[in-house]
Design a protein around this motif. Structure first.
Motif, PDB file in Angstrom:
ATOM      1  N   LEU A  74       0.832  -1.209   0.000  1.00 12.52           N
ATOM      2  CA  LEU A  74       0.000   0.000   0.000  1.00 12.52           C
ATOM      3  C   LEU A  74       0.868   1.262   0.000  1.00 12.52           C
ATOM      4  N   GLY A  75       1.969   1.232   0.735  1.00 10.18           N
ATOM      5  CA  GLY A  75       2.838   2.402   0.780  1.00 10.18           C
ATOM      6  C   GLY A  75       3.391   2.747  -0.586  1.00 10.18           C
ATOM      7  N   VAL A  76       3.895   1.741  -1.291  1.00 14.44           N
ATOM      8  CA  VAL A  76       4.434   1.976  -2.639  1.00 14.44           C
ATOM      9  C   VAL A  76       3.322   2.410  -3.594  1.00 14.44           C
ATOM     10  N   LEU A  77       2.182   1.726  -3.544  1.00 12.66           N
ATOM     11  CA  LEU A  77       1.071   2.041  -4.440  1.00 12.66           C
ATOM     12  C   LEU A  77       0.603   3.483  -4.268  1.00 12.66           C
ATOM     13  N   PHE A  78       0.267   3.866  -3.043  1.00 15.76           N
ATOM     14  CA  PHE A  78      -0.290   5.188  -2.802  1.00 15.76           C
ATOM     15  C   PHE A  78       0.736   6.289  -3.039  1.00 15.76           C
ATOM     16  N   ALA A  79       1.980   6.051  -2.657  1.00 18.18           N
ATOM     17  CA  ALA A  79       3.011   7.080  -2.832  1.00 18.18           C
ATOM     18  C   ALA A  79       3.304   7.311  -4.305  1.00 18.18           C
ATOM     19  N   VAL A  80       3.527   6.236  -5.059  1.00 15.94           N
ATOM     20  CA  VAL A  80       3.851   6.374  -6.480  1.00 15.94           C
ATOM     21  C   VAL A  80       2.691   6.998  -7.242  1.00 15.94           C
ATOM     22  N   GLU A  81       1.456   6.520  -6.980  1.00 18.10           N
ATOM     23  CA  GLU A  81       0.304   7.071  -7.702  1.00 18.10           C
ATOM     24  C   GLU A  81       0.096   8.540  -7.375  1.00 18.10           C
ATOM     25  N   SER A  82       0.237   8.904  -6.105  1.00 17.62           N
ATOM     26  CA  SER A  82       0.025  10.289  -5.702  1.00 17.62           C
ATOM     27  C   SER A  82       1.065  11.210  -6.317  1.00 17.62           C
ATOM     28  N   ILE A  83       2.337  10.814  -6.215  1.00 12.57           N
ATOM     29  CA  ILE A  83       3.419  11.647  -6.766  1.00 12.57           C
ATOM     30  C   ILE A  83       3.270  11.790  -8.275  1.00 12.57           C
ATOM     31  N   THR A  84       2.989  10.679  -8.947  1.00 10.23           N
ATOM     32  CA  THR A  84       2.831  10.723 -10.410  1.00 10.23           C
ATOM     33  C   THR A  84       1.675  11.629 -10.812  1.00 10.23           C
ATOM     34  N   SER A  85       0.571  11.542 -10.102  1.00 11.86           N
ATOM     35  CA  SER A  85      -0.600  12.359 -10.440  1.00 11.86           C
ATOM     36  C   SER A  85      -0.324  13.840 -10.232  1.00 11.86           C
ATOM     37  N   TRP A  86       0.294  14.194  -9.090  1.00 13.64           N
ATOM     38  CA  TRP A  86       0.553  15.605  -8.809  1.00 13.64           C
ATOM     39  C   TRP A  86       1.599  16.185  -9.746  1.00 13.64           C
ATOM     40  N   VAL A  87       2.627  15.395 -10.102  1.00 15.07           N
ATOM     41  CA  VAL A  87       3.629  15.870 -11.061  1.00 15.07           C
ATOM     42  C   VAL A  87       2.989  16.081 -12.419  1.00 15.07           C
ATOM     43  N   GLY A  88       2.123  15.116 -12.833  1.00 18.50           N
ATOM     44  CA  GLY A  88       1.429  15.274 -14.112  1.00 18.50           C
ATOM     45  C   GLY A  88       0.526  16.490 -14.120  1.00 18.50           C
ATOM     46  N   LEU A  89      -0.120  16.770 -12.987  1.00 15.25           N
ATOM     47  CA  LEU A  89      -0.984  17.948 -12.892  1.00 15.25           C
ATOM     48  C   LEU A  89      -0.163  19.230 -13.001  1.00 15.25           C
ATOM     49  N   ASP A  90       1.004  19.262 -12.353  1.00 17.80           N
ATOM     50  CA  ASP A  90       1.866  20.443 -12.435  1.00 17.80           C
ATOM     51  C   ASP A  90       2.323  20.684 -13.867  1.00 17.80           C
ATOM     52  N   LYS A  91       2.637  19.606 -14.584  1.00 18.83           N
ATOM     53  CA  LYS A  91       3.060  19.755 -15.980  1.00 18.83           C
ATOM     54  C   LYS A  91       1.922  20.299 -16.836  1.00 18.83           C
ATOM     55  N   GLN A  92       0.702  19.779 -16.606  1.00 17.05           N
ATOM     56  CA  GLN A  92      -0.447  20.268 -17.374  1.00 17.05           C
ATOM     57  C   GLN A  92      -0.702  21.741 -17.088  1.00 17.05           C
ATOM     58  N   THR A  93      -0.573  22.130 -15.823  1.00 19.35           N
ATOM     59  CA  THR A  93      -0.771  23.532 -15.462  1.00 19.35           C
ATOM     60  C   THR A  93       0.270  24.412 -16.124  1.00 19.35           C
TER      61      THR A  93
END
Length: 235
Positions: free
Chosen positions: A189-208
């Motif tokens: 769960l730690g790897v899943l939630f951390a990787v998904e969260s970081i990837t999503s927020w980085v992708g959002l920053d790039k889109q912005t």
């Protein structure tokens, strides 16, 4: 599982608010694959707040009565939670007090993990880390939805939901291998939630950043010159 409100054209503002409320509360519940599979098969379901509160009271009563000992009995609070809380997923969560359901579910999940872990003499630090990981996922979900950024549905399925997490822990405790089960579950769960969260927020920053760059390119020369002049005056 509904983790993102469906798009409807020209919705009434009141109905839109209710729709968003339902979508958010269902996301905050953190239901997993088992609840998703059985949601449509439990009829109208149980009233969400009374059933969730009853599950908490029964589990606390078990702990106070001292019946939670090492062995198969440790599956009992998990089964209570599933029997009483799972049917509430079929409700629309539009009641005046239904905002209490997610914290009741999360609090009961954490309490059950602690009671089972202590009864099975699992390492306390491991229990703390698992609760932290689940709490981080809950915080991330709440923070995203309040900004209308909805986590993908697969995250909730892959995260197993409260029901499968508790079942795995209960079975591990009943079989006497809880420490290994907790370690594996926490790592996963730690790897899943951390990787998904970081990837999503980085992708959002790039889109912005790309959207802002596009706005700058679309600006007329006069607007660009005026903006540059304003920045020069501020400096």
């Amino acid at each position: 599982m509904i983790t993102q409100p469906q798009t409807v054209p020209a919705a009434d503002p009141y109905e839109e608010r209710l729709r968003m409320q339902t979508a958010r509360l269902l996301a905050y519940r953190d239901d997993g694959p088992l609840v998703t599979l059985l949601r449509g098969r439990v009829g109208p379901g149980l009233p969400a707040v009374p059933a969730s509160l009853a599950a908490l009271v029964v589990i606390v009563a078990m702990a106070v009565a001292g019946i939670l000992d090492d062995g198969p009995i440790l599956l009992a609070p998990v089964l209570v939670m599933i029997v009483l809380v799972l049917p509430t997923a079929a409700r629309d969560h539009l009641g005046r007090l239904d905002w209490l359901v997610p914290p009741l579910i999360r609090g009961t999940e954490f309490l059950t993990i602690i009671l089972i872990g202590l009864a099975a003499e699992a390492p306390k630090w491991l229990l703390y880390v698992l609760i932290y990981v689940i709490g981080y996922h809950t915080y991330d979900t709440v923070y995203r939805t309040r900004q209308s950024i909805w986590p993908a549905a697969w995250v909730f399925r892959a995260g197993l939901g409260w029901e499968l997490r508790l079942l795995i822990i209960g079975v591990g405790a009943a079989l006497g291998v809880l420490t290994w089960v907790l370690a594996a579950l926490t790592l996963y769960l730690g790897v899943l939630f951390a990787v998904e969260s970081i990837t999503s927020w980085v992708g959002l920053d790039k889109q912005t950043a790309l959207a802002q760059a596009g706005d700058d390119l679309e600006a007329s020369p006069e607007e660009a010159q005026e903006q540059a002049g304003g920045e020069a005056e501020r400096t």
